[in-house]
Design a protein around this motif. Sequence first.
Motif, PDB file in Angstrom:
ATOM      1  N   GLY A  16       0.783  -1.218   0.000  1.00  0.00           N
ATOM      2  CA  GLY A  16       0.000   0.000   0.000  1.00  0.00           C
ATOM      3  C   GLY A  16       0.821   1.278   0.000  1.00  0.00           C
ATOM      4  O   GLY A  16       1.962   1.304  -0.480  1.00  0.00           O
ATOM      5  N   VAL A  17       0.217   2.343   0.580  1.00  0.00           N
ATOM      6  CA  VAL A  17       0.798   3.682   0.536  1.00  0.00           C
ATOM      7  C   VAL A  17       1.649   3.927   1.775  1.00  0.00           C
ATOM      8  O   VAL A  17       1.260   3.587   2.888  1.00  0.00           O
ATOM      9  N   THR A  18       2.822   4.519   1.567  1.00  0.00           N
ATOM     10  CA  THR A  18       3.669   4.942   2.677  1.00  0.00           C
ATOM     11  C   THR A  18       3.662   6.458   2.746  1.00  0.00           C
ATOM     12  O   THR A  18       3.910   7.132   1.739  1.00  0.00           O
ATOM     13  N   TYR A  19       3.363   6.987   3.935  1.00  0.00           N
ATOM     14  CA  TYR A  19       3.288   8.427   4.127  1.00  0.00           C
ATOM     15  C   TYR A  19       4.476   8.925   4.952  1.00  0.00           C
ATOM     16  O   TYR A  19       5.022   8.191   5.779  1.00  0.00           O
ATOM     17  N   VAL A  20       4.825  10.177   4.736  1.00  0.00           N
ATOM     18  CA  VAL A  20       5.778  10.863   5.612  1.00  0.00           C
ATOM     19  C   VAL A  20       5.162  12.189   6.022  1.00  0.00           C
ATOM     20  O   VAL A  20       4.298  12.737   5.338  1.00  0.00           O
ATOM     21  N   SER A  21       5.578  12.714   7.176  1.00  0.00           N
ATOM     22  CA  SER A  21       5.051  13.985   7.665  1.00  0.00           C
ATOM     23  C   SER A  21       5.654  15.150   6.899  1.00  0.00           C
ATOM     24  O   SER A  21       6.846  15.153   6.577  1.00  0.00           O
ATOM     25  N   LYS A  22       4.806  16.147   6.623  1.00  0.00           N
ATOM     26  CA  LYS A  22       5.316  17.396   6.058  1.00  0.00           C
ATOM     27  C   LYS A  22       6.020  18.214   7.130  1.00  0.00           C
ATOM     28  O   LYS A  22       6.886  19.024   6.834  1.00  0.00           O
ATOM     29  N   LYS A  23       5.605  18.012   8.385  1.00  0.00           N
ATOM     30  CA  LYS A  23       6.227  18.682   9.516  1.00  0.00           C
ATOM     31  C   LYS A  23       6.890  17.635  10.411  1.00  0.00           C
ATOM     32  O   LYS A  23       6.591  16.443  10.330  1.00  0.00           O
ATOM     33  N   LYS A  24       7.767  18.088  11.279  1.00  0.00           N
ATOM     34  CA  LYS A  24       8.407  17.207  12.254  1.00  0.00           C
ATOM     35  C   LYS A  24       7.704  17.400  13.595  1.00  0.00           C
ATOM     36  O   LYS A  24       7.661  18.513  14.125  1.00  0.00           O
ATOM     37  N   TYR A  25       7.150  16.313  14.126  1.00  0.00           N
ATOM     38  CA  TYR A  25       6.367  16.391  15.356  1.00  0.00           C
ATOM     39  C   TYR A  25       7.047  15.651  16.499  1.00  0.00           C
ATOM     40  O   TYR A  25       7.669  14.596  16.305  1.00  0.00           O
ATOM     41  N   ILE A  26       6.888  16.206  17.703  1.00  0.00           N
ATOM     42  CA  ILE A  26       7.130  15.462  18.928  1.00  0.00           C
ATOM     43  C   ILE A  26       5.834  15.479  19.718  1.00  0.00           C
ATOM     44  O   ILE A  26       5.328  16.546  20.076  1.00  0.00           O
ATOM     45  N   TYR A  27       5.266  14.297  19.934  1.00  0.00           N
ATOM     46  CA  TYR A  27       4.007  14.154  20.655  1.00  0.00           C
ATOM     47  C   TYR A  27       4.322  13.561  22.026  1.00  0.00           C
ATOM     48  O   TYR A  27       4.952  12.510  22.127  1.00  0.00           O
ATOM     49  N   VAL A  28       3.865  14.244  23.095  1.00  0.00           N
ATOM     50  CA  VAL A  28       4.204  13.846  24.464  1.00  0.00           C
ATOM     51  C   VAL A  28       2.918  13.494  25.211  1.00  0.00           C
ATOM     52  O   VAL A  28       1.959  14.268  25.214  1.00  0.00           O
ATOM     53  N   THR A  29       2.910  12.334  25.839  1.00  0.00           N
ATOM     54  CA  THR A  29       1.722  11.841  26.537  1.00  0.00           C
ATOM     55  C   THR A  29       2.108  11.255  27.891  1.00  0.00           C
ATOM     56  O   THR A  29       3.235  10.798  28.064  1.00  0.00           O
ATOM     57  N   PRO A  30       1.192  11.244  28.869  1.00  0.00           N
ATOM     58  CA  PRO A  30       1.550  10.706  30.186  1.00  0.00           C
ATOM     59  C   PRO A  30       1.748   9.191  30.218  1.00  0.00           C
ATOM     60  O   PRO A  30       2.440   8.681  31.091  1.00  0.00           O
ATOM     61  N   PHE A  31       1.128   8.455  29.268  1.00  0.00           N
ATOM     62  CA  PHE A  31       1.067   7.000  29.417  1.00  0.00           C
ATOM     63  C   PHE A  31       1.677   6.263  28.234  1.00  0.00           C
ATOM     64  O   PHE A  31       1.521   6.668  27.071  1.00  0.00           O
ATOM     65  N   LEU A  32       2.319   5.141  28.526  1.00  0.00           N
ATOM     66  CA  LEU A  32       2.940   4.330  27.485  1.00  0.00           C
ATOM     67  C   LEU A  32       1.903   3.759  26.525  1.00  0.00           C
ATOM     68  O   LEU A  32       2.169   3.651  25.318  1.00  0.00           O
ATOM     69  N   ASN A  33       0.703   3.388  27.026  1.00  0.00           N
ATOM     70  CA  ASN A  33      -0.296   2.849  26.110  1.00  0.00           C
ATOM     71  C   ASN A  33      -0.796   3.903  25.131  1.00  0.00           C
ATOM     72  O   ASN A  33      -1.228   3.581  24.018  1.00  0.00           O
ATOM     73  N   GLU A  34      -0.720   5.173  25.525  1.00  0.00           N
ATOM     74  CA  GLU A  34      -1.074   6.252  24.600  1.00  0.00           C
ATOM     75  C   GLU A  34       0.004   6.418  23.528  1.00  0.00           C
ATOM     76  O   GLU A  34      -0.288   6.805  22.398  1.00  0.00           O
ATOM     77  N   VAL A  35       1.251   6.145  23.881  1.00  0.00           N
ATOM     78  CA  VAL A  35       2.328   6.156  22.878  1.00  0.00           C
ATOM     79  C   VAL A  35       1.988   5.175  21.766  1.00  0.00           C
ATOM     80  O   VAL A  35       2.054   5.494  20.572  1.00  0.00           O
ATOM     81  N   THR A  36       1.579   3.974  22.148  1.00  0.00           N
ATOM     82  CA  THR A  36       1.221   2.940  21.167  1.00  0.00           C
ATOM     83  C   THR A  36       0.024   3.372  20.333  1.00  0.00           C
ATOM     84  O   THR A  36      -0.006   3.188  19.105  1.00  0.00           O
ATOM     85  N   ARG A  37      -0.980   3.956  20.988  1.00  0.00           N
ATOM     86  CA  ARG A  37      -2.186   4.378  20.259  1.00  0.00           C
ATOM     87  C   ARG A  37      -1.869   5.427  19.203  1.00  0.00           C
ATOM     88  O   ARG A  37      -2.356   5.351  18.066  1.00  0.00           O
ATOM     89  N   HIS A  75       5.865  11.946  29.141  1.00  0.00           N
ATOM     90  CA  HIS A  75       6.245  13.153  29.880  1.00  0.00           C
ATOM     91  C   HIS A  75       7.561  12.959  30.626  1.00  0.00           C
ATOM     92  O   HIS A  75       8.380  13.878  30.712  1.00  0.00           O
ATOM     93  N   VAL A  76       7.738  11.771  31.194  1.00  0.00           N
ATOM     94  CA  VAL A  76       8.951  11.509  31.969  1.00  0.00           C
ATOM     95  C   VAL A  76      10.189  11.685  31.100  1.00  0.00           C
ATOM     96  O   VAL A  76      11.165  12.337  31.495  1.00  0.00           O
ATOM     97  N   LEU A  77      10.171  11.121  29.902  1.00  0.00           N
ATOM     98  CA  LEU A  77      11.323  11.234  29.011  1.00  0.00           C
ATOM     99  C   LEU A  77      11.511  12.679  28.547  1.00  0.00           C
ATOM    100  O   LEU A  77      12.639  13.177  28.451  1.00  0.00           O
ATOM    101  N   PHE A  78      10.390  13.369  28.303  1.00  0.00           N
ATOM    102  CA  PHE A  78      10.471  14.775  27.875  1.00  0.00           C
ATOM    103  C   PHE A  78      11.176  15.631  28.919  1.00  0.00           C
ATOM    104  O   PHE A  78      11.931  16.545  28.586  1.00  0.00           O
ATOM    105  N   SER A  79      10.950  15.335  30.193  1.00  0.00           N
ATOM    106  CA  SER A  79      11.554  16.135  31.266  1.00  0.00           C
ATOM    107  C   SER A  79      13.072  15.976  31.332  1.00  0.00           C
ATOM    108  O   SER A  79      13.742  16.744  32.011  1.00  0.00           O
ATOM    109  N   MET A  80      13.623  14.988  30.623  1.00  0.00           N
ATOM    110  CA  MET A  80      15.057  14.724  30.654  1.00  0.00           C
ATOM    111  C   MET A  80      15.828  15.427  29.546  1.00  0.00           C
ATOM    112  O   MET A  80      17.055  15.300  29.467  1.00  0.00           O
ATOM    113  N   LEU A  81      15.137  16.163  28.698  1.00  0.00           N
ATOM    114  CA  LEU A  81      15.819  16.815  27.578  1.00  0.00           C
ATOM    115  C   LEU A  81      16.864  17.805  28.085  1.00  0.00           C
ATOM    116  O   LEU A  81      16.582  18.659  28.910  1.00  0.00           O
TER     117      LEU A  81
END
Length: 420
Positions: A16-37, A75-81
């Motif tokens: 099928g189709v492979t997409y790439v982002s036009k922008k570069k995103y960092i999405y930060v969430t409190p939970f690991l299961n939200e990372v997967t979602r 969020h935990v990993l983001f705080s380590m930047l």
Amino acid sequence: MMNENTKIKSITIGTGVTYVSKKKYIYVTPFLNEVTRVINDTKAIFSEPSVKFKGSKLAHLKLLIENGESIVMTHVLFSMLDEETLDDIRIEGYTLIMDEVANVLEQLKTTSKDINYLLRLNSISIEAKGQVRWIDDDYNKNLNNSFDYLRDLADTDNLYIYNDQAMFWTMNVKAFTSFQEVYILTYLFDGQIQKYYYDLHEVQYDKFSVKYENNKYHLINYDSKADKREEVGKLLNIYEDYRQDTGRKSILNSNYDDFRFNVNTDFYLSSTWFSKNKEDSIKQLNKNLYSYFRTQVPTKNENIFWTTKKQYASKFKNAKTKFNKKDDRTKDNFISLNIRATNDYANCTAAAYVYNRFMNPLEKGFFEIRGIVVNEDLLAVSDLVQFLFRGCVRNGEVMNCYIPSSRMRNLLYDWMEYKI
């Protein structure tokens, strides 16, 4: 937005189709299961930092940023930047999407004696807005490495002092100013610590509401009436000692303390109230919780969620309000006071909030001494509303609520009527 900002990279027969982002995103969430979602629900490839890379998620995160990849993390990993990584983010031109506010302020385990000691040795200096600088070149020789963590925080511009009483870690403001765009997805932002942190660092921001129209969500100019709070209010069956609709009377909101001494009940169930070790009152509250979920609104345990200050939660453990001391939340129905951004309790039809939320006095003083106005009532109702919206009310269903603090109930009623 992330799915719309994509372009086709390739079309392959069979895959099928492979997409790439036009922008570069960092999405930060409190939970690991939200990372997967998020990874599963986005068209373009989003990467999750992995510990398999040199045994460090942080090292992998830095590599992903250097390569300009779109990333989902907690969020935990983001705080380590660190400063170097934030510079790479600025160079690469990332957009930040943060699900819920970050932990941007944390009181450190230092005493006024520690602070006076460092000042007396001329190891630190206090600059504008209470920022701490480390100025002792002979530190290792004089202090035996006892304050390494304070020196490191000072060297990265993350150390602040309050009134010579306490020291605070604050997130480096570059964690936000290094991005081209920043979206914070939260509610009642004006009552939250991240708002006061932005004011401290003179970070400009705009507030928006969300409108669903033509099968799509849109950002519109902020309008509290867009919340439709009156509709939410109709779904919350808030327990009161006297119910006008039934004429029945009970005393679960008022039988846990002695009103004879003309005490201001606005502070009942606060941290200070709990700290006074009111064992009889706490035992009565425990009985109230059982009675509420057993007889007032008979509810199965799997459809209940409840909270209080965690250090006292074991005192409220009973046949209805379960609490696992080993923090295995799969074995109880307790959730944390500041829980956000989870749908795990959407099946729950009854809730109890056994706390009276005030801001930590030192945190409050930290901002107020710098001329920043703090709204404790808005902070309290923000946490309460977030808590309640973990339950079935988020699905438009009626939910039973036991909120024994009169102050918290009144704040919730004020919120429903747009008074706060």
